[in-house]
Enzyme design. Structure first.
Site, PDB file in Angstrom:
ATOM      1  N   CYS A   8       5.244  40.765  30.028  1.00 12.73           N
ATOM      2  CA  CYS A   8       4.534  39.511  30.277  1.00 12.73           C
ATOM      3  C   CYS A   8       4.965  39.010  31.652  1.00 12.73           C
ATOM      4  CB  CYS A   8       4.840  38.497  29.192  1.00 12.73           C
ATOM      5  SG  CYS A   8       3.947  36.943  29.373  1.00 12.73           S
ATOM      6  N   GLU A   9       6.271  38.953  31.837  1.00 13.37           N
ATOM      7  CA  GLU A   9       6.845  38.582  33.125  1.00 13.37           C
ATOM      8  C   GLU A   9       7.815  39.686  33.542  1.00 13.37           C
ATOM      9  OE1 GLU A   9       5.651  36.088  34.751  1.00 13.37           O
ATOM     10  OE2 GLU A   9       4.484  35.320  33.081  1.00 13.37           O
ATOM     11  N   TYR A  69       3.742  40.297  23.134  1.00 20.79           N
ATOM     12  CA  TYR A  69       3.265  41.299  24.077  1.00 20.79           C
ATOM     13  C   TYR A  69       2.400  42.357  23.418  1.00 20.79           C
ATOM     14  CZ  TYR A  69       7.122  39.020  26.377  1.00 20.79           C
ATOM     15  OH  TYR A  69       7.957  38.080  26.880  1.00 20.79           O
TER      16      TYR A  69
END
Length: 81
Positions: free
Chosen positions: A8-9, A38
């Site tokens: 995601c990051e 995710y």
């Protein structure tokens, strides 16, 4: 090992302090049965990272359900000039 990556990051941690086989190398694939938010149902393209494939595994047999998304897939809906 700690398994991290662009889920995601960029600093996301999927598994902390886990034992992996000694011959695990950069580029190897790791399978996670679930990755919280995710997973495909919650995925988006807001970070411009292609989604991973979805595979089914049973009895040692692997079947591709959804192919890996490509960078080209991310841009297909763009119609700007």
């Amino acid at each position: 090992m700690t398994v991290v990556g662009r889920h995601c990051e960029s600093g996301d941690v999927l598994a902390a302090d886990v034992c992996l086989p000694a011959d695990t190398r950069l580029g190897d694939l790791l399978a996670f049965p679930a990755a919280g938010a995710y997973q495909v149902s919650m995925s988006s393209d807001d970070n411009a990272v292609p989604r991973p494939p979805v595979v089914a595994v049973r009895g040692g047999e692997v079947r591709l359900l959804v192919r890996r998304e490509t960078v080209e897939d991310l841009g297909r809906r763009n119609v700007g000039r």
